[in-house]
Design a protein around this motif. Structure first.
Motif, PDB file in Angstrom:
ATOM      1  N   GLY A   1       0.794  -1.231   0.000  1.00  0.00           N
ATOM      2  CA  GLY A   1       0.000   0.000   0.000  1.00  0.00           C
ATOM      3  C   GLY A   1       0.825   1.279   0.000  1.00  0.00           C
ATOM      4  O   GLY A   1       0.264   2.373   0.033  1.00  0.00           O
ATOM      5  N   ASP A   2       2.160   1.149  -0.052  1.00  0.00           N
ATOM      6  CA  ASP A   2       3.002   2.347  -0.121  1.00  0.00           C
ATOM      7  C   ASP A   2       3.223   2.756  -1.583  1.00  0.00           C
ATOM      8  O   ASP A   2       3.113   1.935  -2.499  1.00  0.00           O
ATOM      9  N   TYR A   3       3.553   4.028  -1.780  1.00  0.00           N
ATOM     10  CA  TYR A   3       4.027   4.475  -3.093  1.00  0.00           C
ATOM     11  C   TYR A   3       5.152   5.470  -2.847  1.00  0.00           C
ATOM     12  O   TYR A   3       5.249   6.068  -1.762  1.00  0.00           O
ATOM     13  N   GLY A   4       6.030   5.632  -3.826  1.00  0.00           N
ATOM     14  CA  GLY A   4       7.144   6.550  -3.632  1.00  0.00           C
ATOM     15  C   GLY A   4       7.938   6.722  -4.917  1.00  0.00           C
ATOM     16  O   GLY A   4       7.682   6.024  -5.906  1.00  0.00           O
ATOM     17  N   ALA A   5       8.854   7.679  -4.897  1.00  0.00           N
ATOM     18  CA  ALA A   5       9.648   7.960  -6.089  1.00  0.00           C
ATOM     19  C   ALA A   5      11.045   8.399  -5.686  1.00  0.00           C
ATOM     20  O   ALA A   5      11.271   8.797  -4.532  1.00  0.00           O
ATOM     21  N   SER A   6      11.980   8.329  -6.638  1.00  0.00           N
ATOM     22  CA  SER A   6      13.338   8.818  -6.405  1.00  0.00           C
ATOM     23  C   SER A   6      13.958   9.236  -7.734  1.00  0.00           C
ATOM     24  O   SER A   6      13.683   8.633  -8.775  1.00  0.00           O
ATOM     25  N   ASN A   7      14.780  10.291  -7.681  1.00  0.00           N
ATOM     26  CA  ASN A   7      15.560  10.656  -8.871  1.00  0.00           C
ATOM     27  C   ASN A   7      17.060  10.619  -8.556  1.00  0.00           C
ATOM     28  O   ASN A   7      17.866  11.135  -9.309  1.00  0.00           O
ATOM     29  N   ASN A   8      17.394   9.977  -7.415  1.00  0.00           N
ATOM     30  CA  ASN A   8      18.804   9.841  -7.048  1.00  0.00           C
ATOM     31  C   ASN A   8      19.380   8.619  -7.782  1.00  0.00           C
ATOM     32  O   ASN A   8      18.978   7.487  -7.498  1.00  0.00           O
ATOM     33  N   PRO A   9      20.329   8.838  -8.712  1.00  0.00           N
ATOM     34  CA  PRO A   9      20.797   7.725  -9.543  1.00  0.00           C
ATOM     35  C   PRO A   9      21.461   6.598  -8.767  1.00  0.00           C
ATOM     36  O   PRO A   9      21.602   5.488  -9.292  1.00  0.00           O
ATOM     37  N   THR A  10      21.843   6.837  -7.502  1.00  0.00           N
ATOM     38  CA  THR A  10      22.458   5.739  -6.744  1.00  0.00           C
ATOM     39  C   THR A  10      21.423   4.961  -5.926  1.00  0.00           C
ATOM     40  O   THR A  10      21.749   3.999  -5.250  1.00  0.00           O
ATOM     41  N   ASP A  11      20.163   5.378  -5.986  1.00  0.00           N
ATOM     42  CA  ASP A  11      19.108   4.694  -5.213  1.00  0.00           C
ATOM     43  C   ASP A  11      18.582   3.440  -5.915  1.00  0.00           C
ATOM     44  O   ASP A  11      18.592   3.353  -7.138  1.00  0.00           O
ATOM     45  N   ASP A  12      18.081   2.513  -5.090  1.00  0.00           N
ATOM     46  CA  ASP A  12      17.229   1.424  -5.579  1.00  0.00           C
ATOM     47  C   ASP A  12      15.837   1.642  -5.008  1.00  0.00           C
ATOM     48  O   ASP A  12      15.701   1.972  -3.830  1.00  0.00           O
ATOM     49  N   VAL A  13      14.824   1.459  -5.822  1.00  0.00           N
ATOM     50  CA  VAL A  13      13.447   1.450  -5.315  1.00  0.00           C
ATOM     51  C   VAL A  13      13.023  -0.014  -5.271  1.00  0.00           C
ATOM     52  O   VAL A  13      13.158  -0.730  -6.267  1.00  0.00           O
ATOM     53  N   LYS A  14      12.531  -0.455  -4.083  1.00  0.00           N
ATOM     54  CA  LYS A  14      12.351  -1.898  -3.914  1.00  0.00           C
ATOM     55  C   LYS A  14      11.057  -2.238  -3.188  1.00  0.00           C
ATOM     56  O   LYS A  14      10.631  -1.513  -2.298  1.00  0.00           O
TER      57      LYS A  14
END
Lengths: 162, 292
Positions: free
Chosen positions: A9-22
Motif C-alpha cells: 500500500g506504499d508508493y514513492g519515487a526517487s531521482n537519485n541515480p544511486t538509489d534502488d526502489v524496492k
C-alpha cells in the motif's frame, strides 16, 4: 547507495541515480512502475486491492493500497520531481498479481488488481510496455534509478529483468 | 537427494522442542467448545511465568492503556485467548517458529509471520464468512498449521530450485508433491508426527495434516480445516509466504460448502489481516525477548 523500500500500500519515487526502489514479495499485489526518461525519476506503487470503495478511510490514509487511488497519488508524488502531472512521456511496467493454483473467481485478486490498474492507466492515456503478471509465484522487485533497470526475483529461481 | 525414512522422521520429532505443560493444557482447554474464559484464567494462574508475561503484554506500549492492569483476570478478558495462546506457544516452542527455513530459502522469522497472518486470516474467515465455529480456535489452528516446515527444512537443504522445476515441468502437481518426491515426506505429514508427539487435540492435528487437502479431513473437523486452508492462501496472497513454496499450492474451491465469501468479503478480510498483523506482531514481539 540508498534504498527506497515500499511496503504493502506504499508508493514513492526517487531521482537519485544511486538509489534502488524496492518492494518485497508481491503475492497477489501488483507493482506499478513509472519510469520518466526526461527527469530520470522512478516511481512505484505496491497495490493490494482493486477498488477503494470497500474502505474509504483506508484509501484516505493509504491511497497506494487500492488501484483507483494509487495511480493518481503516484502521479502527484512524481510531479515533485518535475514529472508531467498526467504522466506524459513516462514508461509504464507492471508486475505481480499472482494467483494460487486452481483458484476460483473469488480468489483471483491478482487478476482483478491487474485489470483495475490497466483500466485506470488507459483512462490516463497510459499503457504498459512490459509486464510480468499472474502465474503462481511471489515476486520481489528492485529498480535501479540510475539505469532504470527493473529486476525481479523469487526464491528458488534465478533473477530476471523486466 | 536422500529421502527420510519414517524412523528417521521419528528421531527428528524426538529432538524437537516440546510443549510446556501449561501450553499443552491451554491447547487442550481452548479446543474444547464448552470452555469459558474463567477456565483459561484459572489455568494461566497456575503458571507464574505465563502470568507475568500476560501482564507485561497488556501493559506494554502496544496497547496504550492509561491505567495499569494488575489483575490477571482483567488482563485475559481484555486481550482475549488468542493472545494468551500466542504467548504460551512463543515461550516454549518459539525456536520452532523462528527457525530460518533454509530448504525454502526463507529468512528467520518468516515462518512465524506467515503463521500469524494465517491465524488472523483464518479467524476472519470464520467471522466474516459466517461460520459457526470458534474464531479463536481457527486462530490457534492457523498458528500451528505449518510446524512441519521447521522439521523438514534442513533436509530439503538447497532443493528449492529443484522443487520449482518439478512443478513447472508438471512432474509435481504442487509443492507438497515436490517435497515428497525430494525427501519422501511432505510438511503436513512431518507436522502431523510432531502434533502426535506434542499430544495436540485431534482437531488441531488434522488441521496440520490436511490444510492443503481439506476434503480429506474428518467430517466433524472439516469446517475448521477449510478455514485454515483459506487463511493460509490469504497469507500467501498478501505476500507473506515462507519462501520458495509461496502460492505453489492448490485452492480447494469446495470451501463454498462451508464458507460464504464474496470478492468484497475477501478484500475486507485481507485489509483486516494487514491491520491486525501490525498490532499483534508488535505486541507479541514486545514480550518475547527470550524467544529463540
Amino acid at each position: 547507495m540508498g534504498q527506497v523500500i515500499l511496503g504493502v500500500g506504499d508508493y514513492g519515487a526517487s531521482n537519485n541515480p544511486t538509489d534502488d526502489v524496492k518492494t518485497f514479495a508481491l503475492g497477489s499485489c501488483v507493482s506499478v512502475i513509472l519510469l520518466d526518461p526526461k527527469t530520470k525519476t522512478v516511481g512505484m506503487a505496491h497495490v493490494a486491492l482493486p477498488d477503494s470503495s470497500i474502505n474509504k478511510a483506508k484509501a484516505a490514509e493509504k491511497p497506494g493500497y487500492f488501484a483507483d487511488t494509487a495511480i493518481p497519488a503516484l502521479l502527484a508524488e512524481m510531479t515533485k520531481y518535475g514529472c508531467h502531472k498526467k504522466g506524459k512521456g513516462m514508461v509504464v511496467k507492471l508486475c505481480g498479481g499472482a494467483n494460487v493454483m486452481d483458484t476460483n473467481d473469488t480468489f483471483q485478486i491478482g487478476k482483478r488488481n491487474a485489470l483495475a490498474i490497466k483500466k485506470i492507466l488507459w483512462a490516463h492515456g497510459m499503457g504498459a510496455i512490459a509486464e510480468d503478471l499472474g502465474e503462481n509465484f511471489s515476486r520481489t522487485v528492485t529498480i535501479s534509478v540510475g539505469a532504470g533497470q527493473v529486476t525481479l526475483s523469487s526464491p528458488g529461481r534465478p533473477n530476471w529483468q523486466l | 537427494m536422500k529421502t527420510i525414512s519414517h524412523d528417521e522422521l521419528k528421531k527428528i520429532v524426538k529432538s524437537s522442542p516440546m510443549l510446556s505443560v501449561s501450553a499443552s493444557r491451554l491447547l487442550q482447554l481452548t479446543s474444547d467448545p464448552d470452555h469459558d474464559l474463567m477456565d483459561v484464567v484459572n489455568l494461566v494462574k497456575t503458571d507464574a511465568n505465563l502470568t507475568a508475561r500476560v501482564l507485561k503484554l497488556v501493559n506494554s506500549a502496544a496497547f496504550g492503556l492509561i491505567n495499569e492492569i494488575t489483575s490477571i483476570d482483567r488482563a485475559i478478558s481484555y486481550l482475549g485467548e488468542r493472545f494468551i495462546v500466542s504467548i504460551a506457544l512463543g515461550d516454549c516452542v518459539g525456536k520452532v517458529f523462528e527457525k530460518k527455513l533454509v530448504g525454502y530459502e526463507a529468512a528467520a522469522g518468516d515462518l512465524w509471520k506467515h503463521d500469524l497472518r494465517t491465524a488472523i486470516a483464518a479467524r476472519e474467515v470464520v467471522v466474516q464468512g459466517e461460520m459457526e465455529i470458534s474464531p479463536d480456535l481457527a486462530f490457534t489452528a492457523g498458528l500451528l498449521h505449518d510446524i512441519g516446515k521447521a522439521l523438514i527444512s534442513d533436509y530439503l537443504k538447497d532443493s528449492a530450485p529443484e522443487a520449482i522445476e518439478l512443478i513447472t515441468s508438471h512432474d509435481s502437481v504442487d509443492y507438497l508433491d515436490a517435497e515428497e518426491k525430494l525427501i519422501g515426506f511432505d510438511h503436513t505429514q512431518a507436522g502431523f508426527e510432531l502434533a502426535k508427539a506434542w499430544q495436540l487435540p485431534e482437531k488441531l492435528a488434522e488441521v496440520i495434516r490436511y490444510h492443503h487437502s481439506p476434503a480429506e479431513a474428518s467430517e466433524a473437523f472439516r469446517p475448521l480445516v477449510y478455514a485454515v486452508h483459506l487463511g493460509d492462501n490469504i497469507a500467501m496472497m498478501g505476500g507473506f509466504g515462507t519462501g520458495s513454496d509461496s502460492m505453489r499450492y492448490r485452492l480447494d474451491a469446495n470451501y463454498t460448502d462451508y464458507i460464504t465469501l464474496t470478492p468484497n468479503t475477501l478484500a475486507s478480510i485481507m485489509l483486516t489481516v494487514d491491520s491486525e498483523f501490525d498490532k499483534l506482531e508488535q505486541s507479541v514481539a514486545s514480550t518475547g525477548e527470550d524467544k529463540g
